[in-house]
Design a protein around this motif. Structure first.
Motif, PDB file in Angstrom:
ATOM      1  N   LYS A 142      43.049  28.468  40.257  1.00 20.00           N
ATOM      2  CA  LYS A 142      43.848  29.088  41.312  1.00 20.00           C
ATOM      3  C   LYS A 142      43.193  30.410  41.682  1.00 20.00           C
ATOM      4  CE  LYS A 142      46.940  30.919  37.718  1.00 20.00           C
ATOM      5  NZ  LYS A 142      48.320  30.912  37.190  1.00 20.00           N
ATOM      6  N   PRO A 143      43.583  31.017  42.799  1.00 23.57           N
ATOM      7  CA  PRO A 143      42.922  32.252  43.230  1.00 23.57           C
ATOM      8  C   PRO A 143      42.884  33.345  42.162  1.00 23.57           C
ATOM      9  CG  PRO A 143      44.290  31.409  44.991  1.00 23.57           C
ATOM     10  CD  PRO A 143      44.567  30.543  43.796  1.00 23.57           C
ATOM     11  N   GLN A 144      43.983  33.474  41.391  1.00 23.83           N
ATOM     12  CA  GLN A 144      44.030  34.529  40.373  1.00 23.83           C
ATOM     13  C   GLN A 144      43.009  34.303  39.254  1.00 23.83           C
ATOM     14  OE1 GLN A 144      46.541  32.860  41.622  1.00 23.83           O
ATOM     15  NE2 GLN A 144      48.373  34.113  41.925  1.00 23.83           N
ATOM     16  N   ASN A 145      42.523  33.073  39.113  1.00 19.73           N
ATOM     17  CA  ASN A 145      41.549  32.769  38.067  1.00 19.73           C
ATOM     18  C   ASN A 145      40.120  32.709  38.594  1.00 19.73           C
ATOM     19  OD1 ASN A 145      43.426  32.673  36.038  1.00 19.73           O
ATOM     20  ND2 ASN A 145      43.742  30.469  36.160  1.00 19.73           N
ATOM     21  N   ILE A 146      39.937  33.161  39.839  1.00 22.00           N
ATOM     22  CA  ILE A 146      38.590  33.258  40.410  1.00 22.00           C
ATOM     23  C   ILE A 146      38.432  34.672  40.963  1.00 22.00           C
ATOM     24  CG2 ILE A 146      36.940  32.339  42.062  1.00 22.00           C
ATOM     25  CD1 ILE A 146      38.635  29.781  42.167  1.00 22.00           C
ATOM     26  N   LEU A 147      37.646  35.478  40.289  1.00 21.10           N
ATOM     27  CA  LEU A 147      37.457  36.855  40.736  1.00 21.10           C
ATOM     28  C   LEU A 147      36.147  37.001  41.495  1.00 21.10           C
ATOM     29  CD1 LEU A 147      38.618  39.092  37.728  1.00 21.10           C
ATOM     30  CD2 LEU A 147      39.936  38.236  39.681  1.00 21.10           C
TER      31      LEU A 147
ATOM     32  N   ARG B 229      42.221  37.355  48.084  1.00 22.71           N
ATOM     33  CA  ARG B 229      42.266  38.710  48.652  1.00 22.71           C
ATOM     34  C   ARG B 229      40.873  39.192  49.052  1.00 22.71           C
ATOM     35  NH1 ARG B 229      46.067  41.820  44.182  1.00 22.71           N
ATOM     36  NH2 ARG B 229      47.784  40.316  44.123  1.00 22.71           N
ATOM     37  N   ALA B 230      39.922  38.935  48.135  1.00 22.09           N
ATOM     38  CA  ALA B 230      38.575  39.448  48.374  1.00 22.09           C
ATOM     39  C   ALA B 230      37.910  38.789  49.582  1.00 22.09           C
ATOM     40  CB  ALA B 230      37.715  39.228  47.131  1.00 22.09           C
ATOM     41  N   SER B 231      38.282  37.559  49.872  1.00 19.21           N
ATOM     42  CA  SER B 231      37.605  36.830  50.957  1.00 19.21           C
ATOM     43  C   SER B 231      38.197  37.109  52.337  1.00 19.21           C
ATOM     44  CB  SER B 231      37.658  35.324  50.685  1.00 19.21           C
ATOM     45  OG  SER B 231      38.991  34.855  50.677  1.00 19.21           O
ATOM     46  N   SER B 232      39.351  37.759  52.385  1.00 16.05           N
ATOM     47  CA  SER B 232      40.030  37.983  53.675  1.00 16.05           C
ATOM     48  C   SER B 232      39.142  38.634  54.737  1.00 16.05           C
ATOM     49  CB  SER B 232      41.296  38.820  53.469  1.00 16.05           C
ATOM     50  OG  SER B 232      42.228  38.116  52.677  1.00 16.05           O
ATOM     51  N   PRO B 233      38.401  39.710  54.396  1.00 10.80           N
ATOM     52  CA  PRO B 233      37.594  40.364  55.439  1.00 10.80           C
ATOM     53  C   PRO B 233      36.212  39.746  55.623  1.00 10.80           C
ATOM     54  CG  PRO B 233      37.464  41.627  53.425  1.00 10.80           C
ATOM     55  CD  PRO B 233      38.390  40.480  53.143  1.00 10.80           C
ATOM     56  N   LEU B 234      35.885  38.716  54.860  1.00  9.78           N
ATOM     57  CA  LEU B 234      34.526  38.160  54.902  1.00  9.78           C
ATOM     58  C   LEU B 234      34.340  37.191  56.062  1.00  9.78           C
ATOM     59  CD1 LEU B 234      33.927  37.417  51.102  1.00  9.78           C
ATOM     60  CD2 LEU B 234      33.383  39.490  52.393  1.00  9.78           C
TER      61      LEU B 234
END
Length: 274
Positions: free
Chosen positions: A217-222, A182-187
């Motif tokens: 997995k994505p949920q385990n990388i903040l 989610r966090a990387s979407s706008p980057l």
């Protein structure tokens, strides 16, 4: 004269016993994944994750069985919520720590937003699920201690391990951030590459200490607001030495992100995390 291959015994639905076991395991994994996503607050277009939306990514021949199992699980959870609301206090009591609220729930236990009363700081507290097998509980706690020794800025800091009677908990830093997908979407592409490079570097630190994550997995990388990275949840982690001796017929991990050798129940190596 050639002899035919021995055939596996068939079940009443025409499947071999192995195929039936694999089918049942796939259904159980799907149900667990749906419940974990709901507990983590996942949404689609701002709306709660619906069963039908989730089933769209499941094999068509398994959807009816998964739908039925999810409905039964939700009904059971509703009953349990009703019981807890009737005056049964299920919030754990951990000496030296206050419990504020639930952050998320998973297969291994519940993560709470807590407060370290001694050092006056917010923390995340992962309380292992009651009923967890002693051998598995001991392994998780031991790996928690091993991860605590890593001391890397991109790996979640483990402050302490608490064991009190049947209660086992791991106290960690509270990370403010969002899953990397989610966090990387706008980057920009270069920023995304920097994030992945930092994740790879952090995994390298763990691997050099003989620790395999097994559930990356994505949920385990903040990703933090400052675009820092934290690799979380080494609850399924195992040392390279233990992995050589591990013999288990039970799949552990997240099927969608598991390596082929993990799904096949074969010996894992650091490459299995990549």
């Amino acid at each position: 004269m050639m002899r035919g291959r021995s055939q596996q015994p068939m079940t009443t639905d025409g499947l071999s016993r192995k195929d039936r076991d694999d089918r049942d395991q796939s259904i159980e994994d799907a149900v667990a994944r749906y419940l974990d996503q709901c507990a983590g607050g996942e949404t689609i277009a701002g709306k709660a994750l619906s069963i039908e939306s989730f089933l769209a990514e499941s094999p068509e021949e398994l959807r009816d069985a998964i739908r039925s199992r999810i409905s039964s699980s939700l009904e059971t959870l509703g009953i349990l919520d009703g019981v807890s609301g009737a005056g049964v206090d299920l919030v754990p009591e951990i000496p030296g720590f206050g419990i504020d609220h639930v952050i998320g729930k998973g297969a291994l236990g519940t993560v709470y937003h807590g407060h370290d009363e001694t050092l006056d700081r917010p923390v995340a507290i992962k309380v292992l699920r009651m009923g967890t097998a002693d051998s598995r509980r001991s392994r998780i706690i031991e790996e928690g201690r091993r991860v605590a020794a890593l001391s890397d800025p991109a790996i979640v800091t483990i402050h302490s391990v608490v064991e009190k009677g049947d209660l086992s908990a791991i106290v960690m830093e509270l990370v403010e951030g969002h899953p990397i997908d989610r966090a990387s979407s706008p980057l920009q592409v270069s920023q995304k590459a920097d994030l992945l490079a930092e994740v790879a570097r952090a995994l390298g630190v763990a691997h050099r200490q003989g620790i395999i994550h097994r559930d990356l997995k994505p949920q385990n990388i903040l990703v933090t607001p400052e675009l820092g990275v934290r690799v979380l949840d080494f609850g399924l982690a195992v040392s390279s030495e233990d992995e050589e001796e591990r013999k288990s017929d039970r799949f552990e991990g997240t099927p969608l992100y598991a390596s082929p050798e993990q799904v096949a129940g074969e010996t894992l190596t650091p490459a299995s995390d990549i």
